[in-house]
Design an enzyme around this catalytic site. Structure first.
Site, PDB file in Angstrom:
ATOM      1  CG  HIS A  30      -5.618  -2.040  -0.144  1.00 40.31           C
ATOM      2  ND1 HIS A  30      -4.713  -1.884  -1.165  1.00 40.31           N
ATOM      3  CD2 HIS A  30      -5.214  -1.200   0.842  1.00 40.31           C
ATOM      4  CE1 HIS A  30      -3.822  -0.974  -0.826  1.00 40.31           C
ATOM      5  NE2 HIS A  30      -4.090  -0.555   0.392  1.00 40.31           N
ATOM      6  CD  GLU A  55      -5.556  -4.475  -3.794  1.00 38.41           C
ATOM      7  OE1 GLU A  55      -5.330  -3.303  -3.439  1.00 38.41           O
ATOM      8  OE2 GLU A  55      -4.696  -5.351  -3.861  1.00 38.41           O
ATOM      9  CB  SER A  71      -0.970  -0.038   1.191  1.00 34.93           C
ATOM     10  OG  SER A  71      -1.912   0.995   1.130  1.00 34.93           O
TER      11      SER A  71
END
Length: 313
Positions: free
Chosen positions: A280, A250, A156
């Site tokens: 995610h 995602e 991320s």
């Protein structure tokens, strides 16, 4: 360029459904940075700590960090290292939230993993996080690891940092890591990817509203399309081998695939994997998801492939 995993099983679908339900409970009333930071901590506190690893607290160039290595290896300073940069939108995440994946990679890759507790927004906005990531990488080199035995991994926001810190190292013509692995990276803070809308109902952790929060906390008045903050807009020519993982459900799916295409056009040795049905940061939950265990093994295998001194099998 793409090496997609096998189709998702019914058991995996049920595992993801339960995880989404759990995430929803933790984030139900978390609508500001402070509450979302705490929700993430609470969520990860409910997952097991890593086993069969040794952990030593270190000062990595002025950054609090933990060096994690497999229990079967008796020397705290080995030949191979993974620098792990945690996710959390630049404003959350900690040593605790990512110790499980760090421990998993240490064992699977027979490597030392340096997990750093970089400064967080909004108290420390851009570029503090990139500064800390790069300082930690250079600390590894100063500590005796050779650059061709170091792989940088991040998820991320950490995936963003892994790429941006490497780009900064390229600008000063410093020694580059053997490879970079970016897991569901935030590559476009301008939020122009079509999957942000298309997958918003599937992904419980990130959406347009969350990217708005991130921009405000991390960038302040800096342009979200600045290539020094959003790697989608950067020149990737000369970048080290790059592995990208993203889930098919995602919100950031298109961001990852667009970065992969740009890297390919720049001549980068890039592999992009789309994991069916994953959300995610699914890689953080190896105790809950078959897909996380499988993807973490893939990350470790990729690191092993690129270490100059590969572990004996």
């Amino acid at each position: 360029m793409a090496a997609n995993p096998l189709p998702q099983t019914q058991a995996s679908k049920e595992q993801v459904r339960k995880l989404i339900e759990t995430i929803g409970k933790h984030y139900a009333v978390a609508d500001n940075l402070r509450d979302r930071r705490q929700a993430f901590e609470n969520l990860m506190e409910s997952t097991p700590e890593p086993t069969r690893v040794q952990i030593r607290s270190v000062d990595a160039g002025g950054i609090d960090a933990q060096l994690i290595w497999p229990a079967r290896l008796h020397h705290p300073l080995g030949r191979r290292a993974i620098l792990y940069l945690h996710g959390g939108g630049f404003y959350s995440g900690s040593l605790r939230t990512h110790r499980a994946i760090a421990g998993s990679l240490a064992k699977a890759a027979s490597a030392d993993v340096l997990l750093i507790d970089y400064r967080l927004a909004p108290d420390s906005p851009y570029p503090a996080q990139i500064d800390d990531a790069l300082n930690a990488y250079r600390w590894l080199l100063d500590s005796g690891y050779e650059s061709d035995n170091v792989v940088v991994v991040g998820d991320s926001a950490g995936g963003n940092l892994a790429i941006e810190a490497t780009l900064r190292q390229m600008r000063v013509r410093g020694p580059l890591p053997a490879a970079v692995v970016a897991l569901s990276p935030i590559t476009d803070l301008a939020a122009t990817g079509a999957s942000l809308a298309r997958n918003t109902g599937h992904d419980p952790l990130i959406n347009t509203a969350e990217l708005d929060r991130i921009r405000g906390a991390y960038l302040a008045t800096r342009s979200p399309s600045d290539p020094m903050a959003s790697p989608l807009y950067a020149d990737l020519t000369g970048f080290p081998p790059l592995l990208l993982q993203v889930g098919s459900d995602e919100a950031l799916l298109d961001d990852t695939l667009r970065l992969a295409e740009k890297a390919k056009l720049a001549g980068v040795d890039v592999q992009a994997e789309v994991w069916p049905g994953m959300i995610h940061q699914w890689q953080l939950f190896p105790s809950l998801l078959d897909g996380a265990r499988q993807s973490n093994q893939r990350i470790a295998d990729y690191a092993i492939e690129h270490f100059a001194d590969r572990p004996k099998q």
